[in-house]
Scaffold this active site. Structure first.
Site, PDB file in Angstrom:
ATOM      1  N   TYR A  51       0.849  -1.204   0.000  1.00 18.27           N
ATOM      2  CA  TYR A  51       0.000   0.000   0.000  1.00 18.27           C
ATOM      3  C   TYR A  51       0.872   1.236   0.000  1.00 18.27           C
ATOM      4  O   TYR A  51       1.833   1.318   0.764  1.00 18.27           O
ATOM      5  CB  TYR A  51      -0.914   0.027   1.224  1.00 18.27           C
ATOM      6  CG  TYR A  51      -2.347  -0.265   0.836  1.00 18.27           C
ATOM      7  CD1 TYR A  51      -2.999   0.541  -0.094  1.00 18.27           C
ATOM      8  CD2 TYR A  51      -3.032  -1.357   1.372  1.00 18.27           C
ATOM      9  CE1 TYR A  51      -4.291   0.265  -0.486  1.00 18.27           C
ATOM     10  CE2 TYR A  51      -4.336  -1.630   0.985  1.00 18.27           C
ATOM     11  CZ  TYR A  51      -4.957  -0.814   0.050  1.00 18.27           C
ATOM     12  OH  TYR A  51      -6.231  -1.080  -0.341  1.00 18.27           O
ATOM     13  N   GLU A  53      -0.585   4.759  -0.620  1.00 19.29           N
ATOM     14  CA  GLU A  53      -1.432   5.920  -0.921  1.00 19.29           C
ATOM     15  C   GLU A  53      -0.635   7.201  -0.705  1.00 19.29           C
ATOM     16  O   GLU A  53       0.107   7.323   0.269  1.00 19.29           O
ATOM     17  CB  GLU A  53      -2.694   5.890  -0.044  1.00 19.29           C
ATOM     18  CG  GLU A  53      -3.680   4.859  -0.550  1.00 19.29           C
ATOM     19  CD  GLU A  53      -4.855   4.634   0.375  1.00 19.29           C
ATOM     20  OE1 GLU A  53      -4.889   5.237   1.461  1.00 19.29           O
ATOM     21  OE2 GLU A  53      -5.736   3.844   0.004  1.00 19.29           O
ATOM     22  N   ASP A 197      -6.348  13.280 -25.144  1.00 18.26           N
ATOM     23  CA  ASP A 197      -6.229  11.891 -24.688  1.00 18.26           C
ATOM     24  C   ASP A 197      -5.469  11.157 -25.793  1.00 18.26           C
ATOM     25  O   ASP A 197      -6.031  10.800 -26.827  1.00 18.26           O
ATOM     26  CB  ASP A 197      -7.638  11.320 -24.503  1.00 18.26           C
ATOM     27  CG  ASP A 197      -7.620   9.861 -24.097  1.00 18.26           C
ATOM     28  OD1 ASP A 197      -6.547   9.231 -24.178  1.00 18.26           O
ATOM     29  OD2 ASP A 197      -8.692   9.349 -23.705  1.00 18.26           O
ATOM     30  N   THR A 223      -3.090   5.985 -22.016  1.00 20.00           N
ATOM     31  CA  THR A 223      -2.865   4.656 -21.458  1.00 20.00           C
ATOM     32  C   THR A 223      -1.406   4.324 -21.728  1.00 20.00           C
ATOM     33  O   THR A 223      -0.729   5.015 -22.492  1.00 20.00           O
ATOM     34  CB  THR A 223      -3.757   3.591 -22.130  1.00 20.00           C
ATOM     35  OG1 THR A 223      -3.524   3.618 -23.535  1.00 20.00           O
ATOM     36  CG2 THR A 223      -5.223   3.837 -21.847  1.00 20.00           C
ATOM     37  N   LYS A 226      -0.906   0.594 -25.174  1.00 19.66           N
ATOM     38  CA  LYS A 226      -1.248   0.493 -26.604  1.00 19.66           C
ATOM     39  C   LYS A 226       0.044   0.635 -27.414  1.00 19.66           C
ATOM     40  O   LYS A 226       0.919  -0.209 -27.268  1.00 19.66           O
ATOM     41  CB  LYS A 226      -2.311   1.528 -26.956  1.00 19.66           C
ATOM     42  CG  LYS A 226      -3.634   1.313 -26.175  1.00 19.66           C
ATOM     43  CD  LYS A 226      -4.723   2.236 -26.637  1.00 19.66           C
ATOM     44  CE  LYS A 226      -6.055   1.934 -26.008  1.00 19.66           C
ATOM     45  NZ  LYS A 226      -6.287   2.614 -24.719  1.00 19.66           N
ATOM     46  N   ARG A 232      -0.799  -2.625 -18.771  1.00 14.90           N
ATOM     47  CA  ARG A 232      -2.137  -2.008 -18.824  1.00 14.90           C
ATOM     48  C   ARG A 232      -2.236  -0.940 -17.735  1.00 14.90           C
ATOM     49  O   ARG A 232      -2.068  -1.241 -16.549  1.00 14.90           O
ATOM     50  CB  ARG A 232      -3.175  -3.110 -18.592  1.00 14.90           C
ATOM     51  CG  ARG A 232      -4.609  -2.715 -18.785  1.00 14.90           C
ATOM     52  CD  ARG A 232      -5.453  -3.959 -18.987  1.00 14.90           C
ATOM     53  NE  ARG A 232      -5.085  -4.590 -20.243  1.00 14.90           N
ATOM     54  CZ  ARG A 232      -5.536  -4.204 -21.446  1.00 14.90           C
ATOM     55  NH1 ARG A 232      -6.411  -3.221 -21.547  1.00 14.90           N
ATOM     56  NH2 ARG A 232      -5.135  -4.796 -22.547  1.00 14.90           N
TER      57      ARG A 232
HETATM   58  N1  DSN Z   1     -10.912   0.096 -25.658  1.00 13.94           N
HETATM   59  C1  DSN Z   1      -9.899   0.907 -26.260  1.00 13.94           C
HETATM   60  C2  DSN Z   1      -9.825   0.746 -27.738  1.00 13.94           C
HETATM   61  O1  DSN Z   1      -9.969  -0.373 -28.177  1.00 13.94           O
HETATM   62  O2  DSN Z   1      -9.618   1.707 -28.461  1.00 13.94           O
HETATM   63  C3  DSN Z   1     -10.040   2.317 -25.912  1.00 13.94           C
HETATM   64  O3  DSN Z   1     -10.114   2.427 -24.526  1.00 13.94           O
END
Ligand code: DSN
Length: 432
Positions: A51, A53, A197, A223, A226, A232
């Site tokens: 933990y 925080e 984003d 994120t 990707k 993730r």
């Molecule tokens: N679910 C993602 C995508 O496939 O683009 C976006 O969050």
């Protein structure tokens, strides 16, 4: 994973099956990638027990001396990667990062202007079924019917009319780059915050192959799994140059706080509890990888593969939204082929090719059926596939889509898929 196999063979067996699926499918979901063994090892570490925080040096728990160093390394590497002034690496996901953006810049009922989901936007950019559309008054801009590109005149007109509190940029199914300078001029004119984003294109932006949003936006979210190819998770960033024209007063103290303080508080305690330090360690590893020169080579290949794939699809008579791509994905409108996205996705899945059905702009089908498919190159490029391999994949896809009901065709293509995957080995360690 010997211990897991002994203790819980049911879960072990399913992980083994998923490993097999990942190894022997052609993975073309544009938002997916294959994290490295080092990233996966960091995620599977004892850091999950801790933990922590708060932030490094300011925690609500003892025993944080090592996770503090790890989180600082993650932050420093991310800052170096994006030339950022500040980052927060704690958001558990992109949606959590976006929740912190809203909490910082918007009050319930405030107006948001974002890209329409059915034109390539994201659920968290104001969709009526998402907290963003439920809590805030969401309005949308879209792409031109003829061009398939964001219509900046429409963005300007809507912004002038609406005077939104915030304008969002970013997409999950848009194949062109964004002109942040024009977005920033519009935001400044109407007194709106500007938020990018960059979840889908974070890797391409880090490699400086796409325009950089940080100098123009009040805040950037992403994120990490990707194109960036990490674990993730999510992250927030602030650029060095953007002049903030609107002040925010902290709700309790009345003190005008700077953006980094407000965003840190919006992550914790605003929207999250304890950070996932095992994932933060994996983020640090991934950012370390992204700072290496071969990451740029990889991202260039991702783009080149997407362009070749797009050109091949067009040669075979497929209708690409916007007529091509500047990034890592293509969006195909299947209406001229007499197919829906659902039929195409299911037929391809039976041939061991994974794509996702996707709405196309001005779609006439429901989101459960759709008229399109979205196809991305990041994952298979990680496995080492080049231009010729992607052109061959397009041929395989076309073979399946010409006969979407033929099990024989699907079985034959699945055989070719397996042979191709064997030439580009992926994971041998996950269940070893
Ligand atoms: N679910 C993602 C995508 O496939 O683009 C976006 O969050």
């Amino acid at each position: 994973m010997k211990k897991l196999n002994e203790q819980d063979p049911e879960i072990f067996g399913l992980i083994e099956k998923e490993t097999e699926r990942q190894n022997f499918n052609i993975e073309l979901i544009a938002s997916e990638n294959f994290a490295s063994r080092a990233v996966i090892e960091a995620m599977g570490s004892c850091l999950t027990n801790k933990y922590a925080e708060g932030l490094p040096g300011k925690r609500y728990y003892g025993g944080c001396q090592y996770v503090d160093i790890i989180e600082d390394l993650a932050r420093d590497r991310a800052k170096a990667l994006y030339n950022a002034d500040w980052v927060n690496v704690q958001p558990h996901s992109g949606a959590q990062a976006n929740a912190a953006v809203y909490l910082t810049f918007m009050k319930p009922g405030d107006k948001l202007l974002g890209l329409d989901l059915s034109h390539g936007g994201h659920l968290t950019h104001g969709s009526p079924v998402n907290f963003s559309g439920i809590t805030y008054e969401a309005h949308f801009y879209g792409v031109g019917k003829e061009t398939g590109r964001i219509d900046m005149d429409l963005v300007r007109d809507k912004a002038r009319k609406l005077k939104p509190r915030m304008i969002s940029i970013g997409a999950s199914a848009y194949t062109r780059d964004f002109n942040y300078e024009v977005f920033a001029a519009i935001a400044d004119e109407v007194g709106a915050f500007l938020w990018m984003d960059m979840a889908h294109t974070a890797g391409l932006i880090a490699a400086k192959l796409l325009n950089d949003p940080l100098p123009y936006c009040n805040v950037v979210s992403t994120t990490t799994h990707k194109t960036l190819r990490g674990p993730r998770g999510g992250m927030l960033l602030l650029g060095r140059d953007r002049e903030n024209t609107l002040g925010v007063v902290a709700p309790k103290s009345g003190r005008v706080k700077n953006w980094s303080e407000l965003l840190d508080s919006a992550v914790f305690p605003g929207t999250q509890g304890g950070p996932l330090e095992h994932v933060i360690a994996a983020k640090a590893v991934a950012f370390g990888e992204a700072l290496q020169p071969d990451f740029i080579t990889y991202q260039k290949q991702v783009m080149e593969n997407a362009k070749s794939m797009g050109a091949k699809f067009m040669e075979l008579g497929y209708d690409l939204v916007s007529g091509g791509t500047d990034n890592h994905l293509v969006l195909i409108d299947l209406r001229n082929k007499g197919l829906t996205g659902k039929i195409a996705e299911e037929a391809l899945e039976r041939a061991e090719i994974t794509v996702n059905k996707n709405m196309v702009p001005f779609d006439t089908q429901s989101p459960f059926v759709t008229s399109g498919i979205r196809i991305g190159t990041p994952a298979m490029t990680t496995r080492g596939l080049g231009k010729a391999d992607f052109e061959h994949i397009v041929q395989l896809i076309d073979t399946v889509l010409q006969n979407p009901d033929s099990e024989d065709v699907q079985a034959k293509v699945a055989g070719e898929v397996r042979a191709m995957c064997e030439r580009f080995p992926l994971y041998d360690f996950v269940t070893a």
